[in-house]
Design an enzyme around this catalytic site. Structure first.
Site, PDB file in Angstrom:
ATOM      1  N   LYS A 161     -20.691  27.527   0.346  1.00 24.27           N
ATOM      2  CA  LYS A 161     -19.970  27.395   1.609  1.00 24.27           C
ATOM      3  C   LYS A 161     -21.003  27.157   2.692  1.00 24.27           C
ATOM      4  CE  LYS A 161     -18.241  30.930   3.952  1.00 24.27           C
ATOM      5  NZ  LYS A 161     -17.346  32.035   4.396  1.00 24.27           N
ATOM      6  N   ASP A 170      -3.129  -0.910 -11.930  1.00 22.90           N
ATOM      7  CA  ASP A 170      -2.607   0.352 -12.449  1.00 22.90           C
ATOM      8  C   ASP A 170      -2.054   0.271 -13.865  1.00 22.90           C
ATOM      9  OD1 ASP A 170      -3.295   1.322 -10.013  1.00 22.90           O
ATOM     10  OD2 ASP A 170      -1.270   1.719  -9.306  1.00 22.90           O
ATOM     11  N   CYS A 180       0.301   4.127  -0.752  1.00 20.23           N
ATOM     12  CA  CYS A 180      -0.394   5.347  -0.303  1.00 20.23           C
ATOM     13  C   CYS A 180       0.013   5.736   1.116  1.00 20.23           C
ATOM     14  CB  CYS A 180      -1.908   5.146  -0.359  1.00 20.23           C
ATOM     15  SG  CYS A 180      -2.551   4.854  -2.017  1.00 20.23           S
ATOM     16  N   TYR A 190       2.405  -3.594   3.850  1.00 21.17           N
ATOM     17  CA  TYR A 190       2.192  -4.791   3.037  1.00 21.17           C
ATOM     18  C   TYR A 190       1.985  -6.004   3.933  1.00 21.17           C
ATOM     19  CZ  TYR A 190       7.319  -4.940   3.689  1.00 21.17           C
ATOM     20  OH  TYR A 190       8.582  -4.913   4.211  1.00 21.17           O
ATOM     21  N   VAL A 244      10.052 -11.374 -14.249  1.00 14.03           N
ATOM     22  CA  VAL A 244       9.640 -11.963 -15.519  1.00 14.03           C
ATOM     23  C   VAL A 244      10.332 -11.194 -16.641  1.00 14.03           C
ATOM     24  CG1 VAL A 244       7.712 -12.488 -17.059  1.00 14.03           C
ATOM     25  CG2 VAL A 244       7.425 -12.697 -14.577  1.00 14.03           C
ATOM     26  N   ALA A 259       0.848  -1.198   0.000  1.00  8.79           N
ATOM     27  CA  ALA A 259       0.000   0.000   0.000  1.00  8.79           C
ATOM     28  C   ALA A 259       0.881   1.245   0.000  1.00  8.79           C
ATOM     29  CB  ALA A 259      -0.927  -0.005   1.210  1.00  8.79           C
ATOM     30  N   ALA A 266      -6.189   2.561  -6.065  1.00  2.42           N
ATOM     31  CA  ALA A 266      -6.213   1.285  -5.354  1.00  2.42           C
ATOM     32  C   ALA A 266      -7.592   0.613  -5.306  1.00  2.42           C
ATOM     33  CB  ALA A 266      -5.670   1.479  -3.935  1.00  2.42           C
TER      34      ALA A 266
END
Length: 437
Positions: free
Chosen positions: A352, A274, A42, A59, A79, A40, A292
């Protein structure tokens, strides 16, 4: 059946987990280039700020996927070649080949750097993966002057982090207001808040980074700024190299083309997260939004369909939220400019209001902009900046827009009221009323 997943981020691990849940007899192998999965990024600004003490919280432990879900997880495995039915992977210095019946490409996105001199200097960082948090935090200990290039979500969050720990922060933005995907009226609220804590430089373009070994100065078309540390937050690009090697169709946005079931242009090959293209719920146009929540859902859809299910990903609205110190900032759907470009005749309101009734303590200012179509009265988008309950209101607008609400539907929405939480006339209801129906 053998399922190979390239990339252990949100989309890849969600897909792998779904396949294992639906088809426990299938072999699911995930190939991840780093030594962490389901991460993550973020959270990086909040580690730098000191709110989270370790990047490891961003993670999951690999054993969760290996022991509990039965995934064949290959860490530190790059890979290097993709062919129909097989992968060539560099592991422990050796090249190994693995066969597949179904393939998921979830290679994510990578930060971009401006095409200027000096980007290789020490103490110039991008915000990408969890280890970046520790690298930036370490460099920040001996840095007094920090320059942030870019004022999108990451730029604003990093500006908050550094200003919160007492650094002198300069933010450089090429456009005329922070948060370029917001309309100027809401962005002005953000600008006013930022200027209380950082030196915000608008309409300036970075031309070079200068220094002997490490960065010492950022040069723009309008000035020079001393810097001990620089964070470049000017956007990301999808990682499509392996997809192109396999011959997959690349969409008009530059990301991997997928249909609503997350299938690519090649049979039995899927993509999510992504690196994958999708479509916008309102405009129906192809879009690329590396976020995400949709990345996880795209992976879920791919996993279900890979197992013979039939589920469609409905697309995205681009719902996002961030904050700069106490100011919360969120958006969903189209802004006014995007609505015009999409062919709508937008009608907008900007209000507002207070987040609570006037007689109950703790009410804070909230600024709301809503965009609707003049002809159909359909809600198209919303942007909110305020100091209380922005998340709940932007999520309400996201659900309303996805459901196809008109301004009348929003006005009559049966929203909750109690003095500690909201006024009798919730600001969203007031916005709908001012748009008329």
């Amino acid at each position: 059946m053998r399922v190979a997943v390239i990339g252990g981020g949100a989309g890849g691990m969600t897909c792998a987990s779904r396949v294992r849940a639906l088809k426990p007899e299938w072999k699911v192998s995930v190939f991840e280039e780093t030594d962490f999965v389901s991460h993550a990024p973020c959270g990086i600004p909040y580690v730098v700020e000191g709110l989270s003490k370790t990047a490891k919280l961003m993670y999951y432990e690999p054993r969760v996927f290996i022991e509990k879900r039965g995934i064949d997880l290959h860490m530190n495995s790059k890979v290097i070649k993709v062919e129909k039915g097989s992968l060539t992977v560099l592991e422990d210095g050796d090249e190994r080949t693995y066969d597949w019946d179904y393939l998921m490409i979830a290679t994510g996105a990578s930060p971009t750097l401006p095409p200027v001199e000096g980007t290789e200097l020490e103490n110039i960082f991008t915000v990408d993966l969890p280890p970046d948090a520790e690298k930036i935090s370490k460099a920040a200990k001996n840095a007094d002057k920090v320059v942030i290039v870019g004022s999108g979500y990451i730029g604003i969050e990093m500006a908050e982090a550094f200003s919160a720990i007492g650094k002198k922060v300069t933010v450089i933005e090429m456009l005329d207001h922070p948060l370029p995907n917001f309309d100027p009226d809401i962005a002005k609220v953000v600008r006013d808040e930022m200027e209380k804590r950082v030196d915000l430089k608008l309409e300036e373009k970075v031309e070079a980074f200068e220094g002997k070994d490490r960065v010492e100065k950022v040069v723009t078309d309008k000035g020079e700024y001393e810097a001990d540390l620089v964070v470049v937050a000017t956007g990301v690009k999808p990682n499509t190299e392996l997809a192109e090697q396999l011959g997959l169709k690349i969409g008009e946005t530059g990301a991997i083309w997928t249909d609503s079931r997350m299938r690519t242009s090649m049979e039995n090959v899927y993509s999510a997260g992504d690196c994958a293209e999708t479509h916008h719920m309102i405009t129906e146009k192809r879009v690329w939004m590396p976020l995400a929540p949709p990345g996880n859902k795209m992976g879920y859809v791919a996993g279900v369909n890979m197992c013979g299910g039939d589920i469609e990903f409905p697309g995205v609205l681009g719902t996002q939220i961030t904050k700069f110190h106490e100011l919360e900032i969120g958006r969903t759907g189209l802004n006014e400019k995007e609505a015009l470009e999409a062919g709508f005749e937008p009608k907008t309101t900007f209000i507002k209001a207070s987040s609570r009734v006037h007689y109950y303590p703790g009410g804070r200012e909230t600024f709301i902009k809503v965009v609707a179509d003049s002809n159909t009265k359909r809600l198209l988008g919303a942007q909110i900046a305020g100091y209380d309950s922005v998340l709940t209101r932007i999520d309400t607008m996201a659900a309303a827009i996805q459901a196809g609400f008109t301004t009348k539907d929003l006005f009559f929405a049966d929203l909750a009221y109690a003095p500690p939480f909201a006024p009798t006339w919730d600001p969203l209801i007031v916005a709908a009323r001012t748009l008329k129906f």
